[in-house]
Design a protein around this motif. Structure first.
Motif, PDB file in Angstrom:
ATOM      1  N   ASN A 138      -3.034  -0.670   9.359  1.00  0.00           N
ATOM      2  CA  ASN A 138      -2.992  -0.547  10.818  1.00  0.00           C
ATOM      3  C   ASN A 138      -2.862   0.905  11.259  1.00  0.00           C
ATOM      4  N   ASP A 139      -2.045   1.685  10.552  1.00  0.00           N
ATOM      5  CA  ASP A 139      -1.897   3.098  10.906  1.00  0.00           C
ATOM      6  C   ASP A 139      -3.169   3.884  10.601  1.00  0.00           C
ATOM      7  N   SER A 140      -4.055   3.294   9.789  1.00  0.00           N
ATOM      8  CA  SER A 140      -5.287   3.965   9.378  1.00  0.00           C
ATOM      9  C   SER A 140      -6.479   3.665  10.279  1.00  0.00           C
ATOM     10  N   ILE A 141      -6.283   2.907  11.332  1.00  0.00           N
ATOM     11  CA  ILE A 141      -7.412   2.543  12.202  1.00  0.00           C
ATOM     12  C   ILE A 141      -8.110   3.793  12.727  1.00  0.00           C
ATOM     13  N   ASP A 142      -9.422   3.845  12.519  1.00  0.00           N
ATOM     14  CA  ASP A 142     -10.252   4.967  12.949  1.00  0.00           C
ATOM     15  C   ASP A 142     -11.246   4.428  13.969  1.00  0.00           C
ATOM     16  N   ILE A 143     -11.141   4.886  15.195  1.00  0.00           N
ATOM     17  CA  ILE A 143     -11.976   4.340  16.270  1.00  0.00           C
ATOM     18  C   ILE A 143     -13.381   4.925  16.210  1.00  0.00           C
ATOM     19  N   ASP A 144     -14.331   4.072  15.875  1.00  0.00           N
ATOM     20  CA  ASP A 144     -15.730   4.478  15.789  1.00  0.00           C
ATOM     21  C   ASP A 144     -16.624   3.590  16.653  1.00  0.00           C
ATOM     22  N   THR A 145     -16.206   2.342  16.845  1.00  0.00           N
ATOM     23  CA  THR A 145     -16.996   1.380  17.618  1.00  0.00           C
ATOM     24  C   THR A 145     -16.138   0.780  18.727  1.00  0.00           C
ATOM     25  N   ILE A 146     -16.787   0.050  19.628  1.00  0.00           N
ATOM     26  CA  ILE A 146     -16.058  -0.591  20.718  1.00  0.00           C
ATOM     27  C   ILE A 146     -15.116  -1.668  20.182  1.00  0.00           C
ATOM     28  N   ASP A 147     -15.478  -2.293  19.067  1.00  0.00           N
ATOM     29  CA  ASP A 147     -14.575  -3.274  18.449  1.00  0.00           C
ATOM     30  C   ASP A 147     -13.316  -2.591  17.917  1.00  0.00           C
ATOM     31  N   ASP A 148     -13.483  -1.401  17.320  1.00  0.00           N
ATOM     32  CA  ASP A 148     -12.318  -0.631  16.871  1.00  0.00           C
ATOM     33  C   ASP A 148     -11.413  -0.322  18.058  1.00  0.00           C
ATOM     34  N   TRP A 149     -12.034   0.055  19.166  1.00  0.00           N
ATOM     35  CA  TRP A 149     -11.279   0.408  20.374  1.00  0.00           C
ATOM     36  C   TRP A 149     -10.474  -0.797  20.871  1.00  0.00           C
ATOM     37  N   ARG A 150     -11.118  -1.938  20.943  1.00  0.00           N
ATOM     38  CA  ARG A 150     -10.447  -3.140  21.440  1.00  0.00           C
ATOM     39  C   ARG A 150      -9.292  -3.551  20.528  1.00  0.00           C
ATOM     40  N   TYR A 151      -9.500  -3.416  19.225  1.00  0.00           N
ATOM     41  CA  TYR A 151      -8.440  -3.777  18.284  1.00  0.00           C
ATOM     42  C   TYR A 151      -7.260  -2.814  18.418  1.00  0.00           C
ATOM     43  N   ALA A 152      -7.554  -1.523  18.593  1.00  0.00           N
ATOM     44  CA  ALA A 152      -6.490  -0.532  18.783  1.00  0.00           C
ATOM     45  C   ALA A 152      -5.711  -0.824  20.063  1.00  0.00           C
ATOM     46  N   GLU A 153      -6.424  -1.165  21.136  1.00  0.00           N
ATOM     47  CA  GLU A 153      -5.761  -1.517  22.394  1.00  0.00           C
ATOM     48  C   GLU A 153      -4.852  -2.725  22.209  1.00  0.00           C
ATOM     49  N   TYR A 154      -5.362  -3.715  21.494  1.00  0.00           N
ATOM     50  CA  TYR A 154      -4.586  -4.929  21.243  1.00  0.00           C
ATOM     51  C   TYR A 154      -3.297  -4.606  20.486  1.00  0.00           C
ATOM     52  N   LEU A 155      -3.400  -3.796  19.439  1.00  0.00           N
ATOM     53  CA  LEU A 155      -2.229  -3.456  18.640  1.00  0.00           C
ATOM     54  C   LEU A 155      -1.211  -2.660  19.461  1.00  0.00           C
ATOM     55  N   MET A 156      -1.701  -1.776  20.321  1.00  0.00           N
ATOM     56  CA  MET A 156      -0.796  -1.005  21.155  1.00  0.00           C
ATOM     57  C   MET A 156      -0.038  -1.890  22.129  1.00  0.00           C
ATOM     58  N   LYS A 157      -0.737  -2.850  22.710  1.00  0.00           N
ATOM     59  CA  LYS A 157      -0.078  -3.777  23.645  1.00  0.00           C
ATOM     60  C   LYS A 157       0.924  -4.644  22.899  1.00  0.00           C
ATOM     61  N   GLU A 158       0.559  -5.097  21.703  1.00  0.00           N
ATOM     62  CA  GLU A 158       1.460  -5.946  20.916  1.00  0.00           C
ATOM     63  C   GLU A 158       2.710  -5.171  20.502  1.00  0.00           C
ATOM     64  N   SER A 159       2.537  -3.876  20.190  1.00  0.00           N
ATOM     65  CA  SER A 159       3.671  -3.090  19.706  1.00  0.00           C
ATOM     66  C   SER A 159       4.700  -2.856  20.803  1.00  0.00           C
ATOM     67  N   LYS A 160       4.292  -3.003  22.069  1.00  0.00           N
ATOM     68  CA  LYS A 160       5.239  -2.836  23.165  1.00  0.00           C
ATOM     69  C   LYS A 160       6.230  -4.001  23.214  1.00  0.00           C
TER      70      LYS A 160
END
Length: 234
Positions: free
Chosen positions: A212-234
């Motif tokens: 999870n800490d290694s997520i590298d945003i390259d595509t819109i799917d990467d972006w959405r997954y990163a957003e999801y993880l950030m919201k969940e971590s709150k």
């Protein structure tokens, strides 16, 4: 500074992106993506100077507002889709206001790794400082798929083993450990990189990060997954 060794941080952030348009300044979790990396670098105990290399005045303005220095705008020939990191780094290190400074190491931090923290950065720096034989450090993670189970397709259209080996692995537990470069952290002795123009020619040590800490945003799917993880971590 650590053990009298100085560190220059370089964040590359060109304008434009095919996978996620304008991703370096696109807001994620309410902040421009590049701001997340700048904020974490500023929390570091060891970084002596932070610069952003970009070809965009808009990116430069955001970087400066967040606390980074932008001593130059990168030439367009070094900001294309096929521009390589080595050329970008060498250009930054050769810029007069940077070249005149005497740094022992530089650390290259791509803004597309939003889960890389100041703790990761400082731990990686500590790791390379305490290893006298290491010339460089690159962050890695365990890949989701093991390369020994991957296939290629030959010219006749048949599946072949990607990695030719006499060993046959029936279970995951039998597989040798392998790691994938995750793009989050690159550190090198400055004079070594100027000589070799690569992180890997000499003694490069790994810095292992979680998936999870290694997520590298390259595509819109990467972006959405990163957003999801950030919201969940709150």
């Amino acid at each position: 500074m650590i053990n009298n060794k100085t560190f220059l941080a370089i964040i590359p952030a060109r304008k434009g992106s095919k996978g996620v348009p304008g991703k370096n300044i696109k807001k994620i979790n309410g902040k421009p993506l590049i701001s997340l990396s700048i904020q974490e670098v500023r929390k570091s105990k060891y970084i002596d100077k932070l610069i952003v290399t970009t070809n965009s005045q808009e990116v430069a303005n955001i970087a400066i507002q967040t606390g980074a220095e932008v001593p130059f705008l990168r030439p367009e020939k070094l900001a294309k889709d096929d521009s390589n990191a080595t050329s970008v780094i060498l250009h930054a290190l050769d810029f007069p206001s940077i070249k005149g400074l005497d740094f022992d190491y530089f650390i290259y931090l791509q803004p597309t790794s939003p889960f890389r923290t100041a703790e990761h950065i400082d731990s990686a720096i500590e790791n390379i400082i305490k290893n006298n034989d290491a010339s460089s450090l690159v962050s890695v993670c365990i890949p989701p798929k093991h390369p020994y189970w991957m296939k290629s397709i030959n010219k006749k259209g048949f599946l072949k083993e990607l990695i030719q080996t006499e060993n046959i692995f029936h279970n995951r537990q039998e597989l040798p450990d392998v790691y994938a470069v995750n793009g989050a952290i690159y550190i090198c002795k400055l004079f070594v990189f100027l000589l070799d123009q690569t992180f890997y020619k000499r003694n490069c040590i790994p810095f292992i990060m979680s998936a999870n800490d290694s997520i590298d945003i390259d595509t819109i799917d990467d972006w959405r997954y990163a957003e999801y993880l950030m919201k969940e971590s709150k």
